[in-house]
Structure formats: C-alpha cells, structure tokens
Motif scaffolding. Structure first.
Motif, PDB file in Angstrom:
ATOM      1  N   GLY A  58     -40.721  75.505  18.503  1.00  0.00           N
ATOM      2  CA  GLY A  58     -41.333  74.655  19.512  1.00  0.00           C
ATOM      3  C   GLY A  58     -42.578  73.949  19.006  1.00  0.00           C
ATOM      4  N   GLY A  59     -43.084  74.358  17.858  1.00  0.00           N
ATOM      5  CA  GLY A  59     -44.319  73.772  17.353  1.00  0.00           C
ATOM      6  C   GLY A  59     -44.121  72.753  16.255  1.00  0.00           C
ATOM      7  N   ILE A  60     -43.020  72.827  15.536  1.00  0.00           N
ATOM      8  CA  ILE A  60     -42.819  71.988  14.355  1.00  0.00           C
ATOM      9  C   ILE A  60     -42.297  70.611  14.733  1.00  0.00           C
ATOM     10  N   ARG A  61     -42.898  69.596  14.154  1.00  0.00           N
ATOM     11  CA  ARG A  61     -42.419  68.223  14.305  1.00  0.00           C
ATOM     12  C   ARG A  61     -41.745  67.789  13.002  1.00  0.00           C
ATOM     13  N   ILE A  62     -40.979  66.712  13.082  1.00  0.00           N
ATOM     14  CA  ILE A  62     -40.199  66.254  11.935  1.00  0.00           C
ATOM     15  C   ILE A  62     -41.076  66.014  10.713  1.00  0.00           C
ATOM     16  N   TYR A  63     -42.226  65.385  10.904  1.00  0.00           N
ATOM     17  CA  TYR A  63     -43.073  65.042   9.769  1.00  0.00           C
ATOM     18  C   TYR A  63     -43.668  66.274   9.090  1.00  0.00           C
ATOM     19  N   GLU A  64     -43.570  67.461   9.719  1.00  0.00           N
ATOM     20  CA  GLU A  64     -44.139  68.679   9.147  1.00  0.00           C
ATOM     21  C   GLU A  64     -43.118  69.526   8.400  1.00  0.00           C
ATOM     22  N   VAL A  65     -41.845  69.153   8.483  1.00  0.00           N
ATOM     23  CA  VAL A  65     -40.778  69.982   7.919  1.00  0.00           C
ATOM     24  C   VAL A  65     -40.923  70.132   6.402  1.00  0.00           C
ATOM     25  N   LYS A  66     -41.181  69.051   5.711  1.00  0.00           N
ATOM     26  CA  LYS A  66     -41.239  69.082   4.244  1.00  0.00           C
ATOM     27  C   LYS A  66     -42.297  70.076   3.758  1.00  0.00           C
ATOM     28  N   GLU A  67     -43.494  69.968   4.297  1.00  0.00           N
ATOM     29  CA  GLU A  67     -44.584  70.868   3.892  1.00  0.00           C
ATOM     30  C   GLU A  67     -44.244  72.316   4.241  1.00  0.00           C
ATOM     31  N   MET A  68     -43.675  72.514   5.427  1.00  0.00           N
ATOM     32  CA  MET A  68     -43.330  73.858   5.874  1.00  0.00           C
ATOM     33  C   MET A  68     -42.312  74.514   4.943  1.00  0.00           C
ATOM     34  N   MET A  69     -41.220  73.808   4.670  1.00  0.00           N
ATOM     35  CA  MET A  69     -40.167  74.387   3.845  1.00  0.00           C
ATOM     36  C   MET A  69     -40.634  74.615   2.406  1.00  0.00           C
ATOM     37  N   LYS A  70     -41.508  73.752   1.910  1.00  0.00           N
ATOM     38  CA  LYS A  70     -42.059  73.934   0.575  1.00  0.00           C
ATOM     39  C   LYS A  70     -42.814  75.259   0.487  1.00  0.00           C
ATOM     40  N   GLU A  71     -43.530  75.593   1.545  1.00  0.00           N
ATOM     41  CA  GLU A  71     -44.328  76.820   1.558  1.00  0.00           C
ATOM     42  C   GLU A  71     -43.465  78.069   1.753  1.00  0.00           C
ATOM     43  N   LEU A  72     -42.312  77.921   2.440  1.00  0.00           N
ATOM     44  CA  LEU A  72     -41.501  79.091   2.789  1.00  0.00           C
ATOM     45  C   LEU A  72     -40.293  79.312   1.882  1.00  0.00           C
ATOM     46  N   MET A  73     -40.037  78.420   0.962  1.00  0.00           N
ATOM     47  CA  MET A  73     -38.813  78.498   0.153  1.00  0.00           C
ATOM     48  C   MET A  73     -38.731  79.776  -0.690  1.00  0.00           C
ATOM     49  N   ASN A  74     -39.869  80.385  -1.010  1.00  0.00           N
ATOM     50  CA  ASN A  74     -39.844  81.593  -1.835  1.00  0.00           C
ATOM     51  C   ASN A  74     -39.850  82.886  -1.017  1.00  0.00           C
ATOM     52  N   CYS A  75     -39.787  82.766   0.290  1.00  0.00           N
ATOM     53  CA  CYS A  75     -39.704  83.961   1.136  1.00  0.00           C
ATOM     54  C   CYS A  75     -38.320  84.592   1.011  1.00  0.00           C
ATOM     55  N   LYS A  76     -38.251  85.903   1.169  1.00  0.00           N
ATOM     56  CA  LYS A  76     -36.941  86.560   1.064  1.00  0.00           C
ATOM     57  C   LYS A  76     -36.079  86.298   2.299  1.00  0.00           C
ATOM     58  N   ALA A  77     -36.694  85.882   3.385  1.00  0.00           N
ATOM     59  CA  ALA A  77     -35.970  85.519   4.606  1.00  0.00           C
ATOM     60  C   ALA A  77     -36.853  84.593   5.425  1.00  0.00           C
ATOM     61  N   ILE A  78     -36.222  83.751   6.239  1.00  0.00           N
ATOM     62  CA  ILE A  78     -36.963  82.879   7.153  1.00  0.00           C
ATOM     63  C   ILE A  78     -36.406  83.078   8.554  1.00  0.00           C
ATOM     64  N   ILE A  79     -37.307  83.338   9.491  1.00  0.00           N
ATOM     65  CA  ILE A  79     -36.940  83.499  10.892  1.00  0.00           C
ATOM     66  C   ILE A  79     -37.222  82.184  11.615  1.00  0.00           C
ATOM     67  N   PHE A  80     -36.202  81.625  12.240  1.00  0.00           N
ATOM     68  CA  PHE A  80     -36.349  80.413  13.063  1.00  0.00           C
ATOM     69  C   PHE A  80     -36.278  80.852  14.526  1.00  0.00           C
ATOM     70  N   ASP A  81     -37.382  80.734  15.223  1.00  0.00           N
ATOM     71  CA  ASP A  81     -37.445  81.212  16.610  1.00  0.00           C
ATOM     72  C   ASP A  81     -37.071  80.080  17.565  1.00  0.00           C
ATOM     73  N   LEU A  82     -35.816  80.105  18.018  1.00  0.00           N
ATOM     74  CA  LEU A  82     -35.304  79.071  18.926  1.00  0.00           C
ATOM     75  C   LEU A  82     -35.436  79.482  20.388  1.00  0.00           C
ATOM     76  N   ARG A  83     -36.267  80.462  20.648  1.00  0.00           N
ATOM     77  CA  ARG A  83     -36.635  80.773  22.033  1.00  0.00           C
ATOM     78  C   ARG A  83     -37.666  79.760  22.528  1.00  0.00           C
ATOM     79  N   TYR A  84     -38.125  78.927  21.610  1.00  0.00           N
ATOM     80  CA  TYR A  84     -39.008  77.806  21.921  1.00  0.00           C
ATOM     81  C   TYR A  84     -38.254  76.521  21.621  1.00  0.00           C
ATOM     82  N   ARG A  85     -38.313  75.573  22.541  1.00  0.00           N
ATOM     83  CA  ARG A  85     -37.515  74.360  22.419  1.00  0.00           C
ATOM     84  C   ARG A  85     -37.965  73.519  21.234  1.00  0.00           C
TER      85      ARG A  85
END
Length: 555
Positions: free
Chosen positions: A373-400
């Motif tokens: 619910g917090g992420i906008r399109i223009y923030e995706v690139k920076e976000m994924m760059k920071e999380l790509m080395n995580c062993k897992a990523i949780i996407f919380d779709l309880r927020y629209r």
C-alpha cells in the motif's frame, strides 16, 4: 343419453382446463413484461439506437398488462407493441458468431415459454434475436476500452416518483434486473437463480411504498448478485440497522468463527470509561444475538462470500443514531450486560495513522518486507535493488497496491507469463461474453538475473479487486507462496449505474479468471497456506499471517 352427458362433461372439463392454462398471475405478467422490455431495449434495432423513450414505453404499457386476463390477451399487447416499433430489417452480420463464446450466462429460453407467450410472440422475439442491433455504440450500454460496459442515457428520477407510483418502482427493478441479466459476467455464480430473483422481488417492490421499504428492496436486490464490489446504498438515518449510524463505540471488532471480539481501541480513555477490554466477546446487541444479526445482514449486504459479510457486520455492529447501546458480552468465561456510550467521530478523535516512512525494510534473518500500500511505481527500481539479495521477500497485499505489479514482476520472472484471462460482454449480442487477453494479463520479461529467493504473498479478507489481481500477477514468480485467509472474491473493472432515485450501485463488470479457467469471483485468489487468526493471537495483538510467513521462510 349417458354418452351425451359424458361428452358434455368432458367438453366443459377441457375448456376449463384450457382457460386455466392460459390464465396468468399478476407476478407472471409483470415478470414476462420485464423480460420482454429488457430484451427489446438491448436487442431491437430501433430501441437499442435510442429512438424511443423506453422508460416511458414501459410506463405506458404496464396498465394494459395489468388489465390483460390471460396469455392470449397479453401476447396480443406484446405483438401490437412490437409492431409499433418499426420494421426489423435482415441483419447480415448477426450470424458471424464468435467461436469462443462463454455462454454460462446466456439464456433466452424464456422466449419459448408457451405458458407465457403465444407462438406468434415467440416467433417475433426469435426474429429480433436473429436480426438484432449490432452497431458499435448501443444507446444504453457501451463497451469501454477495457471491456466492461458503461450504462448510458438513463434518467435519474430525482423527484421520488418511485414513492408516488408503483409502476416507477417496477421500472426501477426491471432496469436493474436486465442490466444484470445481460451484462454481469458472474450471473451464473449467484446463490439464487436470477429469474427467480425477479419473481421474488416484484411483490417487494410493489409494497415498497415509503423510503425505508424502497431502500430495503433495492438493497436486497443488489445483494443477490453476491458481489463484494457492490456498496450499500441506504441514506443516513433512513435504514439505520443497515448502515449503522453516525455514532460508534470506541472499539474495533473482529468476527472470528461467528464470535465478535473487541480487538482494538479507537480511543483508549473512552474505552476505559466504558470498561471495554481487548478480548471481550460481544454476544448480544439490543437483546439480539450477534449470530442472528450476522444472519440477518446476509439478506442485505452485497458480499461475494460469508467472510466479507462478517467483515462488513463487524464495522457497523456498534454504530447507531443514538447515544448508547445495550450489549451482552463474555469476559473470562463470565457473561455481563451493560449500556455502552456511543460517540461521534469528533468525540473519538480517531488516530490518523502516521505516514508510512519505511515502505519496505529488511527484517531479521535477511528477509525483505514490502507494504504494497505504500510503494509507488517510481519507487520500485530502488526498492528491488535493495532487496534483491534477501533470502526471501514478503509482499503484503493486505494493503491495497498502486498499480505496481507489472513493474515488480520484471524482477521476479525469467520471462513473460500469463496470469489471467478476462471475460468481457459482447454488446452486439447481449448476454454473451468473449475471452480477452491484454498486455495487463501477463507479466515479466526475459531476465536471466531474476530474483531466485522465496516470494511470499500475504492476503486476507480485505484483499479485494486490484489487490487480488496484483496477487495473481505476483503468483507467477517461480518460488511464490500465498499465505492468509480467503480474499474478498471481487475482481475486475467495475461498472457503475443508479437505481431510480439516484442510488448509486456498482458491479464487477469484467470476469477475471486464472489461465486454467478457475474463477476468482466469490472464491477469492488461490491460497497455498491458509492461516486463520486465533482468539489468543488477536487478543495479544499478534500478526499470525506474517508469523507464518517468517516460519515458512526459515524452514
């Protein structure tokens, strides 16, 4: 002599049976008129172009229908009516049918009903179907670019005509019933057969002679399509037991296995003043059991499934247009009764959530977490760059989410993958639907460096519409696991229109299916690991769905 007497008796028995067979009840006459009127509205070449005031045509013919005594008289009324609408020219393109029609909604079998129509009427209606209007812009229902219909050129009737004349109430019902009949992609999934809904609601609209009964009638009708996209349409103060009221108790409730539990305080001091505690289980409101209230609300709450009904009920259970409510509740095994004070929004001073400063973060054990619910399109690139080395990523779709699924999926998939197929109405053949796929029904691109860790998707009962669609898209990731409770089961772009009186309503206007033809409507999206919150977890304020996700990641 005995032979003559027997023949005379047999003759009278035969003629009496014939008369009885052709006689129609008031409801039968009105139901067949509703169907003929709606069919002509969308099929007849002259009517579908808007060359008649079609509402007025119904209002003019209803008195004649009422006066008809049998099938033959009623059929003659229909024939004269149809003949007055103009010539039906041969349609050369009407036979160019699609080979991939979805026909679970399509039903014109009523045209051949010999109990309602003479053979002449059936033949005339059949001819109109074969030579129907196939123009690109029907006057009353036009297809959007996506495919759902826009209801157009419908008068609003703001002078409450529906309270003054029963025929306006029939007009209100017939309009809505025919929109659903021809343009609701999930008609075949309703609990009650749609033709039976018409029969049931005609007498209710007839008797809806005041504001409250009319509102109840339109609300009950709309609830029968079992669609969580559909809102309540009542006005404040008119039907109090449906929309709650303008005052509420200072607590939030959660329905768990039909138990209504206090799970949060909207205002700590007011909750303490009323001696309400987390974990109190409300069993009665104004001497009516909460189970009975939930059951009663099912008649009027538009919901795709029972979980959604419960969610709505918990929102309004302790709301009213007065200063207090009598409740009975259970605390530590003991039953208590009291009056709780109700407060306005201003008195409660609802806490405004602090701005989401950290829309994504890395939890313990190198687990990425994203509040969708917090992420906008223009923030995706920076976000994924920071999380790509995580062993897992949780996407919380309880927020629209905000339309980010296509951009995120480019990092999660090794190639383009179709995740959905759409069902759209064919306005050139009302009641029929075709399959459609677009650039929005597939995600991903050729990417050797896609994310190879676990992809965890969190959902619950409030995950609806775009949230459900986004979940379907993210489920295409190779290592995805969906965790939570049944989602709302209302997916696809919506179509908006009004009941008479300006009461706004909404329906799911497009069918959304998985590529294997599994429906998302009513069922919700596919869940791999079901997690039902527990009483102990709710009282303790734990996020048991998130806890399960972390447990699965660390296995």
């Amino acid at each position: 002599m005995k032979t003559k007497l027997f023949l005379l008796i047999a003759f009278f028995h035969f003629t009496n049976n014939l008369t009885a067979q052709s006689k129609l009840s008031e409801i039968d006459k009105l139901a067949s008129t509703a169907k003929v009127w709606g069919f002509l509205k969308y099929y007849h070449p002259q009517v579908a172009q808007g060359k008649f005031n079609w509402d007025n045509e119904l209002l003019k013919i209803l008195p004649k229908v009422e006066q008809s005594k049998n099938k033959e008289e009623l059929s003659l009324i229909y024939l004269n009516w149809i003949n007055s609408l103009g010539e039906i020219k041969k349609c050369n393109s009407c036979h160019n049918n699609h080979s991939n029609y979805f026909d679970k909604n399509f039903d014109l079998s009523w045209i051949q009903n010999s109990n309602s129509f003479t053979k002449e009427v059936s033949l005339v209606l059949e001819n109109i179907e074969k030579n129907r209007y196939v123009g690109k812009k029907p006057y009353y229902a036009q297809a959007s670019k996506i495919g759902n219909i826009s209801i157009t050129n419908e008068p609003e009737y703001k002078n409450k005509e529906y309270l003054k004349n029963v025929n306006y109430r029939y007009l209100s019902l017939f309009k809505y019933w025919n929109i659903i009949e021809y343009y609701f992609p999930y008609k075949y999934m309703t609990d009650q057969k749609w033709s039976d809904v018409l029969i049931e609601m005609i007498p209710k609209f007839k008797d809806a002679t005041n504001e409250e009964t009319y509102h109840l009638a339109i609300q009950e009708t709309s609830a029968k399509i079992n669609d969580s996209h559909t809102p309540l349409m009542v006005l404040n103060g008119v039907v109090e037991h449906l929309n709650g009221g303008d005052k509420t108790a200072p607590v939030r409730l959660t329905v768990l296995n039909d138990n209504v539990i206090v799970t949060r305080f909207y205002n700590d001091s007011l909750a303490k003043k009323n001696d309400l505690k987390i974990g109190d289980t409300i069993i009665k409101v104004e001497d009516e059991t909460t189970q009975d209230i939930i059951k009663r609300m099912e008649t009027f709450v538009p919901a795709s499934n029972k979980n959604r009904t419960k969610f709505y009920t918990q929102q309004i259970l302790l709301r009213e247009y007065k200063d207090s409510l009598k409740i009975a509740y259970v605390r530590k095994g003991e039953i208590y009764e009291k009056y709780v004070q109700l407060y306005s929004s201003k008195e409660i001073n609802f806490k405004i959530p602090e701005p989401l400063t950290k829309k994504f973060k890395i939890l313990n054990d190198n687990i990425g977490y994203i509040n969708m619910g917090g992420i906008r399109i223009y923030e995706v690139k920076e976000m994924m760059k920071e999380l790509m080395n995580c062993k897992a990523i949780i996407f919380d779709l309880r927020y629209r989410p905000h339309g980010t699924y296509r951009y995120i999926s480019k990092y999660l998939n090794s190639n383009r993958t179709e995740f959905a197929k759409l069902l759209v109405p064919d306005v050139s053949y009302p009641g029929r639907y075709t399959w459609k796929q677009t650039k929005y029904t597939g995600v991903g691109k050729n990417n050797e460096d896609y994310y190879k860790g676990k992809v965890i998707l969190l959902v619950h009962g409030k995950t609806q519409s775009h949230s459900e669609y986004s979940t379907m898209a993210l489920q295409t990731a190779p290592n995805s696991i969906t965790i939570g409770t049944q989602t709302s089961g209302a997916d696809g772009n919506v179509s908006r229109f009004n009941f008479l009186g300006g009461f706004k309503t909404v329906i799911s206007g497009i069918g959304v299916f998985y590529p294997d033809n599994t429906e998302t409507q009513r069922n919700g999206i596919k869940i791999d690991v079901k997690v039902v919150p527990t009483f102990a977890g709710i009282v303790a304020g734990r996020d048991e769905i998130l806890e399960k996700a972390i447990e699965i990641i660390n296995k």
